[in-house]
Write a protein that holds these residues in place. Structure first.
Motif, short mmCIF file in Angstrom:
data_model
loop_
_atom_site.label_atom_id
_atom_site.label_comp_id
_atom_site.label_asym_id
_atom_site.label_seq_id
_atom_site.Cartn_x
_atom_site.Cartn_y
_atom_site.Cartn_z
N THR A 140 0.82 -1.21 0.00
CA THR A 140 0.00 0.00 0.00
C THR A 140 0.86 1.26 0.00
N ASN A 203 0.57 -8.30 8.40
CA ASN A 203 0.91 -6.90 8.10
C ASN A 203 -0.23 -5.98 8.55
N GLY A 204 0.08 -4.69 8.67
CA GLY A 204 -0.94 -3.73 9.10
C GLY A 204 -1.88 -3.33 7.98
N LEU A 205 -3.02 -2.77 8.37
CA LEU A 205 -3.95 -2.20 7.39
C LEU A 205 -3.33 -0.98 6.73
N PRO A 206 -3.66 -0.71 5.45
CA PRO A 206 -4.59 -1.47 4.60
C PRO A 206 -3.87 -2.43 3.67
N SER A 207 -2.88 -3.16 4.16
CA SER A 207 -2.11 -4.08 3.32
C SER A 207 -3.00 -5.18 2.75
N HIS A 210 -3.47 -8.11 5.31
CA HIS A 210 -4.41 -7.83 6.40
C HIS A 210 -5.85 -7.80 5.87
N THR A 211 -6.04 -7.21 4.70
CA THR A 211 -7.37 -7.17 4.09
C THR A 211 -7.89 -8.57 3.82
N LEU A 214 -9.06 -10.22 7.16
CA LEU A 214 -10.38 -9.77 7.61
C LEU A 214 -11.49 -10.30 6.70
N THR A 229 -0.05 -6.54 14.39
CA THR A 229 0.52 -6.21 13.08
C THR A 229 2.02 -5.94 13.18
#
Length: 309
Positions: A140, A203-207, A210-211, A214, A229
């Motif tokens: 991202t 990994n953290g959002l909005p990677s 991670h997407t 969810l 994350t």
């Protein structure tokens, strides 16, 4: 008298940036002065002028040695690259270096670990005229940098379609759930119900990773309780290997983490959607031909790697 309808913006100088850089790197104004063969008051003045232009302090001077502020830590890498480029321009102007193209490459960690070393080695053999700088970051962030013209080409996961951005798929990535050998999971099956109460690492959002996590839980209408994350896949693997939770990572990364604790891959129900590693660059940009060439080399290396399996 002629009036100006706009305010003239103060710009910093290379000398000011250089003074700041060496104070941050060497840890004192005196050491920076010695390194640059200047007096300490000159270094102090240049840093103060830079702070005035930025409107914020670069060092906390309360202790016996200057401590970089958050702003200083944020811009230090950019200043280092700027000074290196200034040295390069000077050498070019003096005829001390042959003319070279500069290509700024951004790479997601999956691409960087699997392909980048061979790609740069091939580049050194085939294109001596091409000089590169490499940024490894989350997809991202790379996508944002590409749109902001901070890099020329990005090798990243699941880029979004944008106007005048060329996207070339390279290979499909299988995302898998992994846990430590010692961690018990009912039926050795990753389900949203079974993993919802565990600590999860990704990994953290909005990677994209991670997407995907969810989305997978959402297929069963479940919200995971603890999603932790981290921005590097090797550390994510280490966290899962410690036996405290599960991690969602690309399958192909597992064999590369030879120094990590052994991991167990869980079958998943429902199946985890795959991702795609792609090359992306700006169509019509001056460096577009170099980006297309680099992508062709990457495709060749990927086909060779696939043939080895």
């Amino acid at each position: 008298m002629i009036g100006f309808p706009y305010r003239v913006r103060m710009r910093y100088t290379l000398a000011q940036a250089e003074a700041f850089y060496w104070v941050a790197r060497l840890g004192s104004f005196r050491a920076a002065a010695d390194h640059l063969n200047l007096t300490q008051p000159t270094i102090s003045l240049r840093v103060k002028e830079l702070e005035r232009i930025f409107g914020s302090a670069l060092f906390d001077r309360a202790s016996y040695k200057p401590i970089p502020t958050a702003l200083a830590a944020t811009i230090l890498g950019d200043v280092e690259r700027m000074l290196a480029q200034a040295d390069y321009v000077e050498l070019r102007a003096k005829g001390a270096m042959p003319a070279r193209s500069m290509l700024r490459i951004g790479a997601a960690e999956t691409f960087a670990i699997r392909i980048l070393p061979d790609l740069l080695a091939q580049l050194a053999c085939e294109r001596e005229d091409l000089q590169v700088t490499v940024t490894v970051d989350l997809s991202t962030q790379l996508e944002r940098m590409l749109l902001e013209h901070a890099i020329d080409i990005a090798f990243l996961a699941d880029p979004r379609a944008s106007e005048r951005i060329r996207i070339i798929p390279l290979w499909e990535v299988e995302y898998v759930w992994v846990v430590a050998q010692s961690l018990k999971v009912k039926g050795d099956l990753a389900t949203p119900e079974a993993l919802a109460e565990l600590a999860l690492f990704t990994n953290g959002l909005p990677s994209p990773l991670h997407t995907t996590l969810l989305f997978w839980f959402g297929l069963r209408g479940i919200v995971p309780r603890r999603v932790n994350t981290c921005n590097t896949l090797p550390v994510i693997a280490l966290l899962a290997g410690a036996g405290t939770g599960a991690a969602l990572i690309p399958r192909e990364m597992i064999e590369m983490f030879t120094g990590a604790p052994p991991l167990r891959v869980l079958d998943a129900d429902p199946p985890v959607p795959n991702g795609n590693i792609c090359a992306a660059w700006r169509e019509g940009a001056p460096e577009a031909n170099d980006c297309a060439y680099l992508t062709t080399v990457a495709q060749r290396l990927i086909r060779h790697r696939s043939g080895e399996r």
